[in-house]
Design a protein around this motif. Structure first.
Motif, mmCIF file in Angstrom:
data_model
loop_
_atom_site.group_PDB
_atom_site.id
_atom_site.type_symbol
_atom_site.label_atom_id
_atom_site.label_comp_id
_atom_site.label_asym_id
_atom_site.label_seq_id
_atom_site.Cartn_x
_atom_site.Cartn_y
_atom_site.Cartn_z
ATOM 1 N N LEU A 1 0.831 -1.211 0.000
ATOM 2 C CA LEU A 1 0.000 0.000 0.000
ATOM 3 C C LEU A 1 0.862 1.256 0.000
ATOM 4 C CD1 LEU A 1 -2.652 -1.072 2.660
ATOM 5 C CD2 LEU A 1 -3.129 -0.604 0.251
ATOM 6 N N GLU A 2 1.987 1.165 0.687
ATOM 7 C CA GLU A 2 2.890 2.308 0.759
ATOM 8 C C GLU A 2 3.464 2.623 -0.621
ATOM 9 O OE1 GLU A 2 6.578 3.499 3.672
ATOM 10 O OE2 GLU A 2 6.744 1.682 2.488
ATOM 11 N N GLY A 3 3.746 1.554 -1.378
ATOM 12 C CA GLY A 3 4.195 1.762 -2.755
ATOM 13 C C GLY A 3 5.644 2.191 -2.914
ATOM 14 N N GLU A 4 6.439 1.982 -1.897
ATOM 15 C CA GLU A 4 7.850 2.360 -2.026
ATOM 16 C C GLU A 4 8.758 1.135 -2.070
ATOM 17 O OE1 GLU A 4 8.889 5.295 0.929
ATOM 18 O OE2 GLU A 4 7.136 6.502 0.396
ATOM 19 N N GLY A 5 8.162 -0.019 -2.326
ATOM 20 C CA GLY A 5 8.948 -1.233 -2.504
ATOM 21 C C GLY A 5 9.448 -1.881 -1.220
ATOM 22 N N ARG A 6 8.923 -1.461 -0.086
ATOM 23 C CA ARG A 6 9.393 -2.103 1.148
ATOM 24 C C ARG A 6 8.732 -3.461 1.333
ATOM 25 N NH1 ARG A 6 10.091 1.745 6.334
ATOM 26 N NH2 ARG A 6 8.066 2.685 5.796
ATOM 27 N N THR A 7 9.538 -4.472 1.664
ATOM 28 C CA THR A 7 9.032 -5.835 1.865
ATOM 29 C C THR A 7 8.714 -6.066 3.335
ATOM 30 O OG1 THR A 7 11.220 -6.687 2.370
ATOM 31 C CG2 THR A 7 10.580 -6.648 0.036
ATOM 32 N N GLU A 8 8.176 -7.244 3.617
ATOM 33 C CA GLU A 8 7.915 -7.604 5.017
ATOM 34 C C GLU A 8 9.200 -7.517 5.837
ATOM 35 O OE1 GLU A 8 6.471 -11.717 4.367
ATOM 36 O OE2 GLU A 8 8.468 -12.440 4.948
ATOM 37 N N ASP A 9 10.318 -7.973 5.252
ATOM 38 C CA ASP A 9 11.583 -7.942 5.989
ATOM 39 C C ASP A 9 12.103 -6.518 6.187
ATOM 40 O OD1 ASP A 9 11.642 -10.637 6.451
ATOM 41 O OD2 ASP A 9 12.910 -11.113 4.722
ATOM 42 N N ASP A 10 11.937 -5.681 5.171
ATOM 43 C CA ASP A 10 12.353 -4.282 5.356
ATOM 44 C C ASP A 10 11.604 -3.676 6.537
ATOM 45 O OD1 ASP A 10 13.995 -4.433 3.139
ATOM 46 O OD2 ASP A 10 12.460 -3.683 1.755
ATOM 47 N N LEU A 11 10.326 -3.969 6.606
ATOM 48 C CA LEU A 11 9.523 -3.376 7.672
ATOM 49 C C LEU A 11 9.830 -4.004 9.034
ATOM 50 C CD1 LEU A 11 6.186 -2.971 5.707
ATOM 51 C CD2 LEU A 11 7.597 -1.117 6.652
#
Lengths: 249, 314, 94
Positions: free
Chosen positions: A59-69
């Motif tokens: 939803l954020e749309g900046e390419g962050r994955t579950e691991d990034d978060l």
């Protein structure tokens, strides 16, 4: 982040941080059968966290994955309630935390099945079955410890007493949730409090335990203000991932 | 029936490659051998949770965290299957745990080595679980029914353990230079201890012959070790990692890999208690059991109370 | 105080239409937890759709000593089996 992403992240952070705590029980449970049971609960929550974090990133749309978060946010960016980050303590504390949180999660997911957002509705539909089992597990143990021996009664009451100051925060609303709830997307946690009280009070009574009247209450988890335990939890969880920037695992 | 006739029946069952079941007559030495072996196996599963559990909270991705949690949980499950099998021989789990906690029964020495980097999760899966599977597959045909059935279930579940370890190492090996070095270091540390998992050489193995006769053991320690080496060498090549044995070479006449001398003095030293983690593993296990006592007592007390209430109401 | 939980035998129905089959055993303080422990231990990989738990103490089993009087006696009654009867080949299905 858009409000819906933040909301998904809140739900995901609750599940992720509680998994982290539950996984600390591995090889330490009071009986082998219980070791297996606690891990099953942890794995359910981890599954929920992964879907919700991925969705938030999408939803954020900046390419962050579950691991990034999960691994690259700092403490102030985590939006879980403080209840789930509290240390395991003895088995009584853990069961108290499980009871208070699982009943809350069950009611929120239960209503979230009707969300106008199809992804959240689907996540809730799956999770509500898992959490129903977590509630049952916590209720079974609350009764046994509360109404078991004198020692177990005292320990279970102490667990409930220690976790109760973190309850009020569960039902706190803010503008973000209020607007999403008004739009039929999110569940306003205040709306499930009466049912939570009814259900938890019934178990406490059954277990010969007393509902505490705490002298203070935690606040701030949803806006990234945590208890001092949180920094250590994240340091442990994130250090390896952060030591190798950009690596694949 | 007199003992001779019972023994004859027992021998006939073994010779026919049929299974002995819990309530059958069996020689006491057979029973004691099985209890010792199954208990050691069960203890190894639950002590084996610790070195891997060590990394659950630090797993570097959520996918790896889920895999590791499920794997360590399987080990608890496997311990439970095996304790159940042992209990059919007339011992209680409490007795067996007490023997573990007081050092009267052993667990596999491999778990007395520390897991000091994440790559150890890969090396354990690939090598330690690989060696364990090599040992366990023949046990699926063990002459004692409950043990064989537990092993069938365990082997079925265990196959994912080795594969996830291999995949984890492969990812590290294809990753950054630091990750590859971490993988190589782990293989260097786990290779020789894995070879020791098959037990002393056949020339020194004390229980082997009788266990073979009873259909508890199907292959000798050295045979299984050789199979493991033969399987591992080509796998290491695929991983792009080196096995730490300069003497390792293929013998085209025998069709097997020859390997260097195993340091049996290290094996014996660790078996005797002088390993890096013996004391730590035992203290961890005993603490979990002791800390849990009040919970187990509470549940038992609650069950008694409720039974009494129901009786009163009836 | 020893508080070892009693032993329970676990039977799992792997899918609808099949009967329950013995899976193994476990320890639990009472029936409710035995059922839950069985679910957690024996159906982690979707092995079942229904579970029975029975206290191991409550099972009455035949004894291996009686296996001849119990089971051998059925072996001389081949007329209970369909293959006992020789019927003409023209009879296609019976």
């Amino acid at each position: 982040m858009i409000p819906l992403a933040t909301y998904a992240l809140r739900l995901g952070d609750d599940a992720l941080v509680l998994t982290q705590r539950l996984s600390e029980w591995s090889s330490r449970a009071p009986e082998l059968e219980e070791d297996v049971a606690l891990t099953n609960i942890g794995l359910d929550l981890l599954g929920q966290a992964r879907v919700l974090l991925s969705y938030a990133g999408e939803l954020e749309g900046e390419g962050r994955t579950e691991d990034d978060l999960a691994y690259l946010r700092d403490e102030r960016e985590f939006t879980n309630v403080q209840l789930v980050e509290q240390p395991n303590g003895d088995f009584g504390v853990t069961i108290a935390r499980q009871l208070l949180f699982s009943v809350y999660q069950l009611l929120v997911y239960g209503d979230l099945r009707a969300s106008s957002d199809p992804t959240l509705a689907a996540v809730a539909g799956k999770a509500v079955k898992e959490v129903a089992y977590h509630v049952d597990h916590a209720e079974q143990w609350t009764r046994r410890l509360g109404d078991g021996t004198e020692e177990s009664h005292d320990r279970m009451q102490a667990g409930i007493d220690a976790m109760w100051p973190f309850v009020a925060e569960l039902f706190e609303s803010d503008d973000l949730v209020a607007e999403l709830a008004a739009a039929g997307v999110a569940v306003d946690p205040a709306s499930v409090q009466a049912e939570w009280d009814r259900r938890v009070d019934a178990v406490l009574a059954d277990a010969t335990l007393t509902r505490p009247t705490p002298t203070w209450r935690a606040r701030g988890g949803r806006s990234g203000v945590h208890s001092e335990h949180m920094g250590f939890l994240l340091a442990e969880m994130q250090h390896l991932h952060r030591s190798h920037p950009g690596a694949t695992w | 029936m007199d003992e001779t006739a019972l023994q004859r029946d027992f021998d006939a069952t073994i010779d026919a490659d049929d299974r002995i079941e819990p309530r059958d007559w069996m020689p006491d030495a057979y029973r004691q051998t099985l209890i010792r072996q199954i208990a050691q196996h069960a203890h190894s599963e639950i002590i084996g949770m610790q070195p891997e559990g060590n990394w659950i909270t630090r797993a570097p991705s959520l996918k790896r965290k889920a895999i590791l949690m499920a794997k360590v949980q399987d080990e608890a499950g496997h311990g439970l299957y095996l304790y159940s099998a042992a209990e059919t021989l007339g011992v209680s789990r409490d007795e067996l745990l007490d023997k573990l906690h007081t050092g009267r029964q052993r667990y596999s020495s491999i778990f007395n080595y520390p897991t000091i980097t994440w790559a150890d999760m890969g090396a354990i899966g690939w090598l330690v679980d690989g060696a364990a599977i090599m040992n366990q597959v023949p046990l699926c045909r063990c002459s004692y029914g409950p043990y064989a059935r537990a092993m069938i279930r365990i082997c079925k579940e265990e196959s994912f353990h080795q594969r996830q370890g291999f995949e984890l190492l492969l990812t590290l090996s294809n990753g950054t230079a630091e990750q590859k070095a971490m993988a190589q270091d782990a293989v260097n540390r786990w290779w020789w201890p894995s070879l020791m998992m098959f037990g002393p050489p056949d020339s020194e193995s004390t229980h082997s012959e009788q266990s073979m006769r009873w259909g508890i053991k199907r292959f000798s320690n050295d045979e299984l070790r050789q199979r493991f080496v033969d399987a591992s060498v080509p796998q290491a090549e695929i991983l792009g990692l080196t096995l730490p044995d300069p003497q390792l070479r293929f013998n085209s006449e025998t069709g097997h890999y020859e390997y260097g001398d195993i340091d049996w003095s290290e094996f014996k030293r660790i078996l005797a208690g002088d390993g890096p983690c013996n004391a730590q593993r035992m203290a961890h296990r005993v603490k979990a059991h002791t800390d849990g006592a009040w919970v187990r007592e509470a549940a038992a007390a609650y069950a008694d109370k409720r039974a009494a209430r129901e009786e009163g109401a009836a | 105080m020893s508080s070892e939980w009693p032993l329970w035998e676990v039977f799992v129905r792997s899918r609808r239409g099949l009967s329950h089959v013995h899976s193994g055993s476990l320890h639990a303080p009472d029936a409710e937890l035995a059922l839950r422990n069985a679910r957690d231990l024996y159906t982690r990989r979707q092995e079942g759709v229904s579970i029975w738990v029975v206290r191991a103490d409550d099972i009455t089993a035949s004894s291996p000593d009686e296996k001849d009087p119990f089971f051998e006696t059925a072996s001389d009654k081949p007329y209970r089996h369909p293959t006992f009867y020789e019927l003409p080949d023209e009879l296609a299905h019976m």
